[in-house]
Design a protein around this motif. Sequence first.
Motif, mmCIF file in Angstrom:
data_model
loop_
_atom_site.group_PDB
_atom_site.id
_atom_site.type_symbol
_atom_site.label_atom_id
_atom_site.label_comp_id
_atom_site.label_asym_id
_atom_site.label_seq_id
_atom_site.Cartn_x
_atom_site.Cartn_y
_atom_site.Cartn_z
ATOM 1 N N UNK A 265 60.419 -103.916 48.108
ATOM 2 C CA UNK A 265 60.962 -105.347 48.855
ATOM 3 C C UNK A 265 62.040 -105.764 48.257
ATOM 4 N N UNK A 266 63.322 -106.294 49.101
ATOM 5 C CA UNK A 266 65.180 -106.819 48.670
ATOM 6 C C UNK A 266 64.395 -107.408 47.432
ATOM 7 N N UNK A 267 65.474 -107.914 47.087
ATOM 8 C CA UNK A 267 65.420 -108.708 45.300
ATOM 9 C C UNK A 267 65.775 -110.738 45.784
ATOM 10 N N UNK A 268 66.334 -110.345 47.621
ATOM 11 C CA UNK A 268 66.181 -111.582 47.599
ATOM 12 C C UNK A 268 65.253 -112.194 48.240
ATOM 13 N N UNK A 269 64.293 -111.228 48.974
ATOM 14 C CA UNK A 269 62.815 -111.687 49.616
ATOM 15 C C UNK A 269 61.711 -112.136 48.429
ATOM 16 N N UNK A 270 62.349 -111.068 47.460
ATOM 17 C CA UNK A 270 61.210 -111.124 46.394
ATOM 18 C C UNK A 270 61.543 -112.384 45.694
ATOM 19 N N UNK A 271 62.956 -113.120 45.743
ATOM 20 C CA UNK A 271 63.251 -114.183 45.643
ATOM 21 C C UNK A 271 62.468 -115.016 45.782
ATOM 22 N N UNK A 272 62.177 -115.326 47.459
ATOM 23 C CA UNK A 272 62.242 -116.259 47.949
ATOM 24 C C UNK A 272 61.050 -116.818 48.458
ATOM 25 N N UNK A 273 59.813 -115.366 47.824
ATOM 26 C CA UNK A 273 58.506 -114.748 47.923
ATOM 27 C C UNK A 273 57.993 -115.800 46.454
ATOM 28 N N UNK A 274 58.747 -115.987 45.520
ATOM 29 C CA UNK A 274 58.669 -115.755 43.998
ATOM 30 C C UNK A 274 57.316 -116.270 43.679
ATOM 31 N N UNK A 275 56.620 -117.113 44.215
ATOM 32 C CA UNK A 275 55.526 -117.806 43.816
ATOM 33 C C UNK A 275 54.106 -116.666 43.670
ATOM 34 N N UNK A 276 54.380 -116.146 45.104
ATOM 35 C CA UNK A 276 53.468 -114.927 45.661
ATOM 36 C C UNK A 276 54.128 -113.564 45.416
ATOM 37 N N UNK A 277 55.014 -113.262 45.284
ATOM 38 C CA UNK A 277 56.078 -112.231 44.998
ATOM 39 C C UNK A 277 54.966 -111.081 45.278
ATOM 40 N N UNK A 278 53.799 -110.828 44.908
ATOM 41 C CA UNK A 278 53.360 -109.642 44.352
ATOM 42 C C UNK A 278 52.491 -109.140 45.254
ATOM 43 N N UNK A 279 52.191 -110.492 45.549
ATOM 44 C CA UNK A 279 50.928 -110.220 47.540
ATOM 45 C C UNK A 279 52.019 -110.101 48.575
ATOM 46 N N UNK A 280 53.098 -109.891 48.497
ATOM 47 C CA UNK A 280 54.380 -109.827 49.397
ATOM 48 C C UNK A 280 54.586 -108.693 49.883
ATOM 49 N N UNK A 281 54.579 -108.117 48.193
ATOM 50 C CA UNK A 281 55.333 -107.000 47.790
ATOM 51 C C UNK A 281 54.128 -105.734 48.180
ATOM 52 N N UNK A 282 52.839 -105.838 48.573
ATOM 53 C CA UNK A 282 51.828 -105.409 48.813
ATOM 54 C C UNK A 282 51.642 -104.919 51.134
ATOM 55 N N UNK A 283 52.685 -105.968 51.196
ATOM 56 C CA UNK A 283 52.142 -106.463 53.270
ATOM 57 C C UNK A 283 53.595 -104.986 53.306
ATOM 58 N N UNK A 284 54.120 -104.238 52.901
ATOM 59 C CA UNK A 284 54.856 -103.007 53.340
ATOM 60 C C UNK A 284 54.124 -101.792 53.893
#
Length: 341
Positions: free
Chosen positions: A153-172
Amino acid sequence: AGVIGMAMVARTFGSYGAALIVPGGSSALAASSLAALIIVVLTLLNVAGSASVGKAEVVVVAIKLSILAIFVVGGAFGINTVLLSDEFQVSSPLSMMAAVGFAFFAYTGFGVITNAAAEMAHPESELPRALMIAIGMVVVLYVAIALVAYGSLPVAEIIKDKETALAVAAEPFFGRAGFTIMAVAALLSTASAINAALYGSTNVTYVLAKEGELPEGFDRRSWHHAPEGLFITAAMVLVLATVLDLSQVASLGGLAALLVYVAVGAAHLRLRAKTGAHTSILVLTIVATAGVAVAFIVRMVTDQPIVLVFGVVVLGASFGGEWLLRKRLGRVIGPDRSILD
């Protein structure tokens, strides 16, 4: 520091739980409610005794490590090296040192191991080995997870979803199922961390109360013979986890952890004749940790002044409470009185 750390982890549990059950994303109310629920449930588990705590930890840790291993191995095939090389820019050395403060806080769980020394058959050999294995495994795990997350994920997207970033990173690479699985892993991870911290802090406060360094309430046995200190600690965690948001309690936890380990280093420096530690390593530890703490505080003055004020109030209350307790009990801790005696 222990209370603040548990509050942060409980709040993280609430954020991931809310992301799973609230349609369209998480909510502050749901996150607070779930944070309170997990504290209550794990407090009751600790009432059942150390055997129950240990068995629960083994099962939960095995499950979460399996899920994280799948995340790392599966995600490694989808890493975008451009994301790793192009997006990382350090805004300033001060910002980088402040970030180290958060990273330091993420590793402080290894200290909980020492609280279980009394339960070990051979602590003189088992304790150092447990510490080194724990830190080594977590270093490898954190670096691997970070590479996959920031390569997905781009850094900006990780910051946007910082509270659940790890789960969001698994989606791609795993799809929506990946989000759900990683969110469950996060729930297990945070639950086991709170469980271990509650167990450790209860042991510490019980011993301190028996030695007269904490009020008698922490020493008394109550419901199911559990120390009252367990319920007092859980109540304080409950308040912080429901009053502050995740970023605020994380900053407060980072500051508390840094200050505590500066104090631990200073205490060890005084006890080095008994422990056989190298003076140069202890001095380096104190200077490095204090330097990161100063950078962290300077950054908080700009970004989160209210949290810094709250931290000062908590620190003042801690020292004030200690002073009042000593005055009431007429105790003076002498220079040769230590936990090692």
